[in-house]
Write a protein that holds these residues in place. Structure first.
Motif, PDB file in Angstrom:
ATOM      1  N   VAL A  83      11.236  51.227  19.225  1.00  0.00           N
ATOM      2  CA  VAL A  83      10.823  50.349  20.435  1.00  0.00           C
ATOM      3  C   VAL A  83      11.623  50.084  21.621  1.00  0.00           C
ATOM      4  CG1 VAL A  83       9.951  47.795  20.865  1.00  0.00           C
ATOM      5  CG2 VAL A  83       9.289  48.991  18.914  1.00  0.00           C
ATOM      6  N   LEU A  84      12.927  49.966  21.105  1.00  0.00           N
ATOM      7  CA  LEU A  84      14.074  49.535  22.089  1.00  0.00           C
ATOM      8  C   LEU A  84      14.506  50.921  22.756  1.00  0.00           C
ATOM      9  CD1 LEU A  84      16.498  47.027  20.591  1.00  0.00           C
ATOM     10  CD2 LEU A  84      14.127  46.751  21.814  1.00  0.00           C
ATOM     11  N   GLY A  85      14.023  52.043  22.396  1.00  0.00           N
ATOM     12  CA  GLY A  85      14.105  53.284  23.109  1.00  0.00           C
ATOM     13  C   GLY A  85      13.207  53.632  24.307  1.00  0.00           C
ATOM     14  N   GLU A  86      12.328  52.464  24.412  1.00  0.00           N
ATOM     15  CA  GLU A  86      11.219  52.829  25.286  1.00  0.00           C
ATOM     16  C   GLU A  86      11.584  51.734  26.520  1.00  0.00           C
ATOM     17  OE1 GLU A  86       8.825  54.924  25.204  1.00  0.00           O
ATOM     18  OE2 GLU A  86       9.251  55.745  23.299  1.00  0.00           O
ATOM     19  N   ASP A  87      11.212  52.406  27.864  1.00  0.00           N
ATOM     20  CA  ASP A  87      11.431  51.698  29.011  1.00  0.00           C
ATOM     21  C   ASP A  87      10.599  50.351  28.929  1.00  0.00           C
ATOM     22  OD1 ASP A  87      13.190  52.906  30.279  1.00  0.00           O
ATOM     23  OD2 ASP A  87      11.750  54.082  31.357  1.00  0.00           O
ATOM     24  N   SER A  88       9.285  50.346  28.355  1.00  0.00           N
ATOM     25  CA  SER A  88       8.357  49.419  28.188  1.00  0.00           C
ATOM     26  C   SER A  88       9.020  47.926  27.667  1.00  0.00           C
ATOM     27  CB  SER A  88       6.948  49.653  27.654  1.00  0.00           C
ATOM     28  OG  SER A  88       7.413  50.397  26.306  1.00  0.00           O
ATOM     29  N   ALA A  89      10.194  48.245  26.772  1.00  0.00           N
ATOM     30  CA  ALA A  89      10.543  47.130  26.093  1.00  0.00           C
ATOM     31  C   ALA A  89      11.939  46.891  26.661  1.00  0.00           C
ATOM     32  CB  ALA A  89      10.637  47.443  24.716  1.00  0.00           C
ATOM     33  N   SER A  90      12.320  47.260  27.750  1.00  0.00           N
ATOM     34  CA  SER A  90      13.676  46.998  28.275  1.00  0.00           C
ATOM     35  C   SER A  90      13.825  45.954  29.339  1.00  0.00           C
ATOM     36  CB  SER A  90      13.881  48.353  28.911  1.00  0.00           C
ATOM     37  OG  SER A  90      13.383  48.490  30.152  1.00  0.00           O
ATOM     38  N   GLY A  91      12.772  45.155  29.306  1.00  0.00           N
ATOM     39  CA  GLY A  91      12.913  43.932  30.269  1.00  0.00           C
ATOM     40  C   GLY A  91      13.803  42.981  29.773  1.00  0.00           C
ATOM     41  N   ARG A  92      14.067  41.991  30.623  1.00  0.00           N
ATOM     42  CA  ARG A  92      14.850  40.771  30.116  1.00  0.00           C
ATOM     43  C   ARG A  92      14.156  39.395  30.544  1.00  0.00           C
ATOM     44  NH1 ARG A  92      18.354  42.829  26.833  1.00  0.00           N
ATOM     45  NH2 ARG A  92      20.311  43.404  27.373  1.00  0.00           N
ATOM     46  N   ILE A  93      14.846  38.370  29.989  1.00  0.00           N
ATOM     47  CA  ILE A  93      13.965  37.031  30.245  1.00  0.00           C
ATOM     48  C   ILE A  93      13.933  36.865  31.883  1.00  0.00           C
ATOM     49  CG2 ILE A  93      14.235  34.655  29.965  1.00  0.00           C
ATOM     50  CD1 ILE A  93      15.417  35.013  27.386  1.00  0.00           C
ATOM     51  N   ASN A  94      12.890  36.643  32.431  1.00  0.00           N
ATOM     52  CA  ASN A  94      12.875  36.474  33.769  1.00  0.00           C
ATOM     53  C   ASN A  94      12.448  35.036  34.128  1.00  0.00           C
ATOM     54  OD1 ASN A  94      10.328  36.009  32.826  1.00  0.00           O
ATOM     55  ND2 ASN A  94       9.368  37.689  34.036  1.00  0.00           N
ATOM     56  N   LYS A  95      12.790  33.957  33.450  1.00  0.00           N
ATOM     57  CA  LYS A  95      12.740  32.725  33.786  1.00  0.00           C
ATOM     58  C   LYS A  95      13.943  32.123  32.657  1.00  0.00           C
ATOM     59  CE  LYS A  95       8.139  32.057  34.911  1.00  0.00           C
ATOM     60  NZ  LYS A  95       6.762  31.260  34.711  1.00  0.00           N
ATOM     61  N   ARG A  96      15.045  31.569  33.454  1.00  0.00           N
ATOM     62  CA  ARG A  96      16.266  30.995  32.804  1.00  0.00           C
ATOM     63  C   ARG A  96      16.480  29.757  33.291  1.00  0.00           C
ATOM     64  NH1 ARG A  96      21.239  34.531  32.158  1.00  0.00           N
ATOM     65  NH2 ARG A  96      21.562  32.877  30.394  1.00  0.00           N
ATOM     66  N   ALA A  97      16.761  28.626  32.420  1.00  0.00           N
ATOM     67  CA  ALA A  97      17.474  27.415  32.917  1.00  0.00           C
ATOM     68  C   ALA A  97      18.947  27.463  33.483  1.00  0.00           C
ATOM     69  CB  ALA A  97      17.319  26.206  31.665  1.00  0.00           C
ATOM     70  N   PHE A  98      19.571  28.279  32.885  1.00  0.00           N
ATOM     71  CA  PHE A  98      20.995  28.528  33.353  1.00  0.00           C
ATOM     72  C   PHE A  98      20.945  29.085  35.089  1.00  0.00           C
ATOM     73  CE2 PHE A  98      23.545  29.037  29.412  1.00  0.00           C
ATOM     74  CZ  PHE A  98      23.144  27.864  29.014  1.00  0.00           C
ATOM     75  N   ARG A  99      19.963  29.961  35.383  1.00  0.00           N
ATOM     76  CA  ARG A  99      19.991  30.696  36.618  1.00  0.00           C
ATOM     77  C   ARG A  99      18.691  30.578  37.315  1.00  0.00           C
ATOM     78  NH1 ARG A  99      23.356  36.421  35.338  1.00  0.00           N
ATOM     79  NH2 ARG A  99      25.290  35.339  34.703  1.00  0.00           N
ATOM     80  N   ASN A 100      18.662  30.352  38.461  1.00  0.00           N
ATOM     81  CA  ASN A 100      17.303  30.495  39.264  1.00  0.00           C
ATOM     82  C   ASN A 100      17.761  31.301  40.480  1.00  0.00           C
ATOM     83  OD1 ASN A 100      18.272  28.651  41.096  1.00  0.00           O
ATOM     84  ND2 ASN A 100      17.444  26.988  39.564  1.00  0.00           N
TER      85      ASN A 100
END
Length: 492
Positions: A83-100
């Motif tokens: 799964v982690l070898g695929e681009d489709s699962a390479s995203g990151r959290i796109n909403k964070r409390a620490f950062r905006n």
């Protein structure tokens, strides 16, 4: 009595309806949550332990909810690798409390939290730059050994009195990264430098707060402890970003051929990427700051925390510590500084380090991934924007790969002749797949030099009346031992 029964029944019915409507078709099985909170209250202080319990009940692929955010946990090595070898699962959290978009380091910036083309471009750049700067070369080893000797000298100066090694150790490891990215080091007692490393450690320990705020966003609307912690983390990041910007200005001031490190390499790449005087939007100033932040954070915390875990396991297993010291003494003697040239001659020492990594699980759930498209995993349908947690702690305790996995046994990494064997596939302290650790080779070199020379120079003892256990730790994105003091007895 009847009224209370009706209320309880109503809550159960509403919870069931909420859960059934929330859970997508063909989503992996998992524990039932409660409205609005999902399964967050069940995780407790050590999420990896609870996830291991759920794995035993629901299987290698199961789903739970952080509020309304779907999360899928993968506990089988082969599934994680696929799964982690695929681009489709390479995203990151796109909403964070620490950062905006308005914080000092915006969301989606740097090496750890970026995705898509920005991430691919800078991962390639970082890998090639770190290699060209000397990661794994002789001058880099000389820098590490200088920090090792400085750390050991600091331990000698404790004069056999109880001492918490965390700050000095963290600063020593951080200096290795500083040499690589800034071309300079800092004094171990420099208060500004110590403050920087403590700010980073604080933020790593507060990452769990982000999951809580995602479930209960109203906690940011009024003064409370969680809101205070989030604001503290944002202020910490502002201070860290200012430190990084100051180091960038120093490097820019050096200029020319004398400038070394990641900053100068980045400046050269910026010029190459500039078209008709226009800056490439992938190589911005804030991306440089974010990259430096991530290199510094990841390159410091993982190694320093693993060395501290080594101290814990040596206290719990003094016979293993003595066996390491005996191997070192018989091979090199006590007074010769150990280098990577003798690494192959110290297989048991190396096996101990590998076993510490397996048992400690510094990054038990790696860094969360996010599906960028719908994904099929072992017959289940995982919707877009689902968080994927690779349960590295689980695979390091999987009886399908490890015999007696709960036992600390370095010999599992040795053959019948006492020679080091290649760890099996399910050994993944540096992560798996496209987003595995950038600095694995550097970290492995640091671990050997710090641990081997530490045990060459000192026997570790607990102060009278104190105890220390690997079961006592703080769990966040990093699992780290609770603060402890040891007596460092010089061996020569």
């Amino acid at each position: 009595m009847l009224g209370s029964l009706l209320v309880v029944t109503g809550v159960i019915v509403l919870s069931y309806i909420w859960w059934k409507n929330l859970r997508p078709r063909n989503f992996p099985p998992g524990p039932q949550g409660i409205p609005f909170l999902g399964n967050l209250p069940s995780l407790g202080a050590t999420p990896a332990v609870k996830l291991l319990e759920w794995k035993c009940k629901y299987g290698d692929v199961f789903g739970w909810y952080n509020g309304r955010q779907p999360v899928v946990v993968l506990s089988d090595f082969n599934t994680i690798r696929r799964v982690l070898g695929e681009d489709s699962a390479s995203g990151r959290i796109n909403k964070r409390a620490f950062r905006n978009n308005h914080t000092s380091i915006p969301i989606g910036i740097g090496l750890l939290w970026s995705e898509g083309e920005l991430w691919r471009t800078h991962r390639r750049f970082a890998l090639s730059t770190l290699r060209s700067l000397g990661m794994g070369r002789n001058w880099m080893e000389d820098s590490i050994i200088m920090e090792v000797e400085g750390f050991c000298q600091a331990l000698r100066e404790t004069n056999r009195k109880p001492f918490d090694p965390k700050v000095h150790l963290t600063n020593s490891v951080s200096n290795v990264i500083c040499a690589l990215i800034f071309g300079k080091r800092f004094e171990l007692t420099d208060p500004k430098f110590s403050k920087l490393t403590s700010l980073i450690a604080d933020n790593l320990s507060l990452v769990r707060m982000e999951f809580l705020v995602r479930v209960l966003p109203f906690l940011m609307w009024f003064p409370n402890q969680v809101r205070g912690q989030i604001f503290k983390a944002r202020q910490n990041e502002t201070l860290i970003a200012e430190f990084m910007k100051a180091r960038v200005r120093e490097q820019d001031g050096i200029g020319g051929k004398q400038a070394v490190g990641y900053v100068s390499a980045y400046r050269k790449e910026q010029e190459l990427q500039r078209t008709d005087g226009v800056e490439n939007p992938l190589f911005t100033e804030i991306q440089l700051v974010g990259s430096l932040y991530d290199l510094f954070t990841a390159g410091t915390e993982s190694t320093a925390t693993t060395v501290r875990w080594t101290m814990v396991f040596m206290i719990e297993n003094p016979e293993i510590m003595l066996k390491v010291q005996r191997e070192i003494d018989e091979t090199m003697g006590q007074k010769s500084v150990l280098t990577t040239a003798v690494r192959a001659s110290l297989p048991y020492t190396e096996a101990v380090i590998l076993e510490v990594q397996r048992c400690a699980n510094v990054f038990p759930l790696s860094v969360p991934h996010r599906t960028r498209d719908d994904v099929q995993i072992d017959g289940y349908t995982i919707p877009k924007d689902t968080l994927i947690l690779p349960n590295l702690a689980s695979i390091h305790r999987d009886e399908r790969w490890w015999k007696n996995p709960e036992t600390f046994n370095p010999s599992r990494f040795l053959d019948e002749d006492g020679k080091l064997t290649r760890p099996n596939d399910a050994f993944a302290p540096f992560g798996i797949g496209k987003r595995a650790c950038l600095g694995e080779s550097l970290a492995r070199t640091e671990l050997f030099l710090f641990v081997a020379n530490l045990l060459r120079c000192f026997t570790l003892e607990l102060p009278e009346g104190k105890t220390l256990s690997h079961k006592d730790y703080h769990s966040s994105i990093v699992d780290s031992p609770l603060p402890f003091e040891l007596i460092f007895l010089p061996r020569f």
